[in-house]
Design a protein around this motif. Structure first.
Motif, PDB file in Angstrom:
ATOM      1  N   ALA A  39      -6.038   4.766   6.798  1.00  0.00           N
ATOM      2  CA  ALA A  39      -5.456   3.613   7.499  1.00  0.00           C
ATOM      3  C   ALA A  39      -4.169   4.075   8.164  1.00  0.00           C
ATOM      4  O   ALA A  39      -3.515   4.998   7.683  1.00  0.00           O
ATOM      5  N   TYR A  40      -3.823   3.437   9.285  1.00  0.00           N
ATOM      6  CA  TYR A  40      -2.556   3.777   9.946  1.00  0.00           C
ATOM      7  C   TYR A  40      -2.181   2.641  10.884  1.00  0.00           C
ATOM      8  O   TYR A  40      -2.984   1.751  11.192  1.00  0.00           O
ATOM      9  N   GLY A  41      -0.924   2.654  11.331  1.00  0.00           N
ATOM     10  CA  GLY A  41      -0.496   1.593  12.228  1.00  0.00           C
ATOM     11  C   GLY A  41       0.953   1.673  12.615  1.00  0.00           C
ATOM     12  O   GLY A  41       1.655   2.656  12.313  1.00  0.00           O
ATOM     13  N   HIS A  42       1.401   0.620  13.271  1.00  0.00           N
ATOM     14  CA  HIS A  42       2.768   0.517  13.780  1.00  0.00           C
ATOM     15  C   HIS A  42       3.225  -0.915  13.589  1.00  0.00           C
ATOM     16  O   HIS A  42       2.605  -1.842  14.120  1.00  0.00           O
ATOM     17  N   TYR A  43       4.267  -1.116  12.815  1.00  0.00           N
ATOM     18  CA  TYR A  43       4.842  -2.435  12.600  1.00  0.00           C
ATOM     19  C   TYR A  43       6.171  -2.517  13.338  1.00  0.00           C
ATOM     20  O   TYR A  43       7.054  -1.681  13.116  1.00  0.00           O
ATOM     21  N   VAL A  44       6.321  -3.504  14.183  1.00  0.00           N
ATOM     22  CA  VAL A  44       7.518  -3.664  15.004  1.00  0.00           C
ATOM     23  C   VAL A  44       8.367  -4.820  14.465  1.00  0.00           C
ATOM     24  O   VAL A  44       7.856  -5.923  14.255  1.00  0.00           O
ATOM     25  N   ASP A  45       9.658  -4.543  14.229  1.00  0.00           N
ATOM     26  CA  ASP A  45      10.588  -5.576  13.721  1.00  0.00           C
ATOM     27  C   ASP A  45       9.943  -6.337  12.563  1.00  0.00           C
ATOM     28  O   ASP A  45       9.750  -7.555  12.622  1.00  0.00           O
ATOM     29  N   ALA A  46       9.620  -5.604  11.500  1.00  0.00           N
ATOM     30  CA  ALA A  46       8.760  -6.116  10.436  1.00  0.00           C
ATOM     31  C   ALA A  46       9.498  -6.992   9.429  1.00  0.00           C
ATOM     32  O   ALA A  46       9.513  -6.713   8.225  1.00  0.00           O
ATOM     33  N   LEU A  47      10.100  -8.055   9.907  1.00  0.00           N
ATOM     34  CA  LEU A  47      10.807  -8.990   9.031  1.00  0.00           C
ATOM     35  C   LEU A  47       9.820  -9.603   8.031  1.00  0.00           C
ATOM     36  O   LEU A  47       8.783 -10.121   8.412  1.00  0.00           O
TER      37      LEU A  47
END
Length: 305
Positions: A39-47
């Motif tokens: 699994a992989y990914g990108h979380y932006v501004d992960a409040l």
């Protein structure tokens, strides 16, 4: 597999979980069995992003490129700042979360393989010291971008092999990016463009772009204009308008909602910018696009079936 968090994805974020059948193939294939992503990914501004696991079957890399977060294991605890990478080996209970004031933006990957356990030694990390600081991490953005762009092909075995090779390259490159060598007087336009797309939902200042490029405002603007023929902010707004066109074509969101998704709180300013770029208003663009599509279907009735 240690399931990735189910934290709701905001604009600009992505998450890929490979099917079990596919990861079993990767575990057997000679090109991938030593190290491959599950699994992989990108979380932006992960409040609000927070995870706690007692059972951990995968190895996990978390790289913070903006903001900050924290982590805790039985052997260590601390913060993860922008430019730092956290490695959590399989079998180690852990917890981590985004900071409430400055929530992190992270690239991450769960991975396995016969060589995965050697990653800590390769990166000179340990259970007591699992954080690595990368001074030249931006050089990896093109490779990370290629990995993220595979998400539309994630169920194809050939694409999964490519994903494994890209993850292997990313890990292989990490030691040389820890050097405190001076950042070259320039920037990677592809990495910067990816940064713009990832942050198209935000109102970003010229200072933040120049900081990403590692240059002063003056030298960044001058270099950018030389390469693209456009100012950085105009280039960024053109990306936003391009994405707005896609939303106008494919959704029923209102003009206000589309503007808000692209970081414009003022719908009138968004409409003026759109018209300045496209020559027509967002509403007229949508009506014209739908009219063209309807006419095409009339001329080619088999297309809509």
């Amino acid at each position: 597999m240690s399931q990735p968090s189910t934290w709701p994805l905001p604009a600009g974020s992505s998450r890929v979980v490979l099917p079990l059948q596919l990861t079993r193939q990767l575990d057997q294939h000679p090109l991938t069995k030593h190290l491959y992503p599950v699994a992989y990914g990108h979380y932006v501004d992960a409040l609000g992003h927070q995870v706690e696991r007692q059972q951990h079957t995968d190895h996990l890399l978390i790289f913070c490129h903006r903001g900050r977060g924290w982590f805790r294991t039985h052997n260590a605890s601390g913060s993860v700042e922008a430019g730092q990478l956290l490695l959590l080996p399989a079998g180690q209970a852990h917890a981590y979360a985004a900071d409430h004031e400055q929530p992190w933006s992270i690239y991450w990957a769960h991975f396995r393989g016969s060589a995965a356990v050697q990653c800590s030694d390769f990166l000179s990390l340990s259970a007591q010291s699992p954080v690595l600081t990368l001074s030249r991490w931006r050089q990896l953005i093109p490779v990370v971008t290629d990995l993220l762009n595979l998400q539309t092909q994630r169920y194809q075995f050939s694409a999964a092999i490519v994903a494994a090779s890209l993850l292997q390259r990313i890990i292989a490159e990490l030691p040389r990016l820890t050097s405190a060598m001076q950042i070259p007087a320039g920037f990677d336009l592809r990495a910067l463009e990816r940064f713009m797309y990832d942050n198209s939902h935000r109102d970003i200042s010229l200072d933040e772009f120049s900081e990403f490029a590692g240059l002063s405002r003056y030298h960044f603007s001058k270099k950018f204009k030389q390469i693209t023929g456009s100012s950085p902010m105009r280039f960024f707004n053109q990306i936003k308008v391009k994405l707005a066109c896609q939303l106008l074509d494919t959704t029923t969101y209102s003009i206000r909602q589309i503007g808000q998704q692209l970081g414009f709180d003022d719908p009138y300013y968004f409409s003026r910018l759109f018209k300045k770029t496209m020559g027509i208003s967002p509403q007229y663009y949508r009506e014209s696009s739908h009219m063209t599509h309807s006419q095409t279907n009339l001329l080619n009735p088999q297309q809509g079936r």
